[in-house]
Write an enzyme that holds these catalytic residues in place. Structure first.
Site, short mmCIF file in Angstrom:
data_model
loop_
_atom_site.label_atom_id
_atom_site.label_comp_id
_atom_site.label_asym_id
_atom_site.label_seq_id
_atom_site.Cartn_x
_atom_site.Cartn_y
_atom_site.Cartn_z
N GLY A 48 0.91 -1.24 0.01
CA GLY A 48 0.00 -0.05 -0.11
C GLY A 48 0.83 1.14 -0.06
O GLY A 48 2.03 1.07 0.41
N GLN A 53 2.86 10.13 0.99
CA GLN A 53 4.07 9.57 0.95
C GLN A 53 5.04 9.81 -0.22
O GLN A 53 6.36 9.75 -0.54
CB GLN A 53 4.10 7.84 0.94
CG GLN A 53 3.61 7.37 2.34
CD GLN A 53 3.47 5.80 2.47
OE1 GLN A 53 2.49 5.38 2.07
NE2 GLN A 53 4.53 5.42 3.02
N CYS A 101 6.64 0.24 6.78
CA CYS A 101 6.12 1.54 5.95
C CYS A 101 7.39 1.88 5.03
O CYS A 101 8.54 1.88 5.49
CB CYS A 101 5.73 2.58 6.99
SG CYS A 101 4.99 3.94 6.05
N LEU A 102 6.85 1.94 3.86
CA LEU A 102 7.92 2.55 2.81
C LEU A 102 8.50 3.99 3.30
O LEU A 102 9.73 4.35 2.91
CB LEU A 102 7.32 2.67 1.54
CG LEU A 102 6.70 1.52 0.97
CD1 LEU A 102 6.07 1.62 -0.50
CD2 LEU A 102 7.70 0.29 0.80
N HIS A 143 -3.55 1.20 8.12
CA HIS A 143 -2.36 1.92 7.89
C HIS A 143 -2.40 3.08 7.40
O HIS A 143 -1.83 4.22 7.42
CB HIS A 143 -1.54 0.77 7.82
CG HIS A 143 -0.22 1.30 7.58
ND1 HIS A 143 0.88 1.02 8.25
CD2 HIS A 143 0.62 2.37 6.45
CE1 HIS A 143 2.37 1.39 7.79
NE2 HIS A 143 1.87 2.20 6.85
N GLU A 144 -2.84 3.05 5.84
CA GLU A 144 -2.86 3.92 4.86
C GLU A 144 -3.77 5.21 5.20
O GLU A 144 -3.47 6.15 5.12
CB GLU A 144 -3.49 3.40 3.43
CG GLU A 144 -2.51 2.04 2.94
CD GLU A 144 -1.05 2.56 2.83
OE1 GLU A 144 -0.67 3.78 2.83
OE2 GLU A 144 -0.22 1.63 2.98
N HIS A 147 -2.02 7.51 7.27
CA HIS A 147 -1.36 8.38 6.64
C HIS A 147 -2.00 9.60 5.91
O HIS A 147 -1.34 10.87 6.09
CB HIS A 147 -0.58 7.62 5.29
CG HIS A 147 0.50 6.77 5.49
ND1 HIS A 147 1.65 7.45 6.00
CD2 HIS A 147 0.65 5.76 5.28
CE1 HIS A 147 2.63 6.29 6.19
NE2 HIS A 147 1.92 5.35 5.75
#
Ligand code: ZN
Length: 174
Positions: A48, A53, A101-102, A143-144, A147
């Site tokens: 995701g 991000q 997480c990226l 999680h997304e 963000h």
């Protein structure tokens, strides 16, 4: 043309901002943003990615769950753009799980998430979708969505003991 974009890293102010709703889904700039996010998450091997991000303060994320060694039972779904996503309701049950997480490379955090959520979002054609997500998909969605509200998993761990290095996570849990 879709272009893989640089990924904002923990500490950059864009990751702490509340993202703004999207009104012009059909505009070329939003359609290009979706393509770029798809390309970026695919290249990075994530499940995701959210617009902040890649430095875009907009309420959109991509969910692209596929089975992997961490989650062999993860649903295999086509990468899906979710615009103005919302949690409509959730069950009472929560479960701890390790997240990466990226934007937070080299770290894993133990985070409690709802195991059942009812959600809605607009797709890239502007059509509204409702769905019930459980377990891994529910975790990705939460999680997304975090963000888009200026939070990363680091904000969600119960204590500093619940943050470990990725290499240590691999050593202990694989
Ligand atoms: Zn993330």
């Amino acid at each position: 043309m879709a272009t893989s974009q640089p990924i904002a890293q923990l500490g950059h102010p864009i990751l702490s901002k509340k993202a703004l709703p999207i009104e012009d889904i059909s505009s070329p700039s939003i359609q290009k943003l979706i393509d770029d996010m798809m390309q970026t998450v695919d290249k990075a091997g994530g499940v995701g990615i959210a617009a902040p991000q890649i430095y875009q303060n907009k309420r959109i994320f991509i969910v692209c769950s596929k089975p992997n060694t961490r989650y062999p039972n993860a649903p295999d779904m086509p990468a899906t753009a979710m615009i103005n996503p919302e949690i409509i309701s959730h069950g009472s049950e929560q479960e701890n799980g390790w997240e990466g997480c990226l934007s937070v490379p080299s770290l894993r955090g133990l985070v409690s998430r709802y195991t059942h959520i009812e959600i809605s979002y607009l797709d890239r054609n502007g059509l509204k979708h409702h769905a019930t997500y459980t377990d891994f998909l529910a975790r990705i969605f939460q999680h997304e969505l975090d963000h888009l509200d200026g939070l990363t998993f680091v904000d969600r761990v119960a204590s500093a003991d619940d943050l470990i290095s990725e290499s240590e996570w691999y050593r202990q849990y694989n």
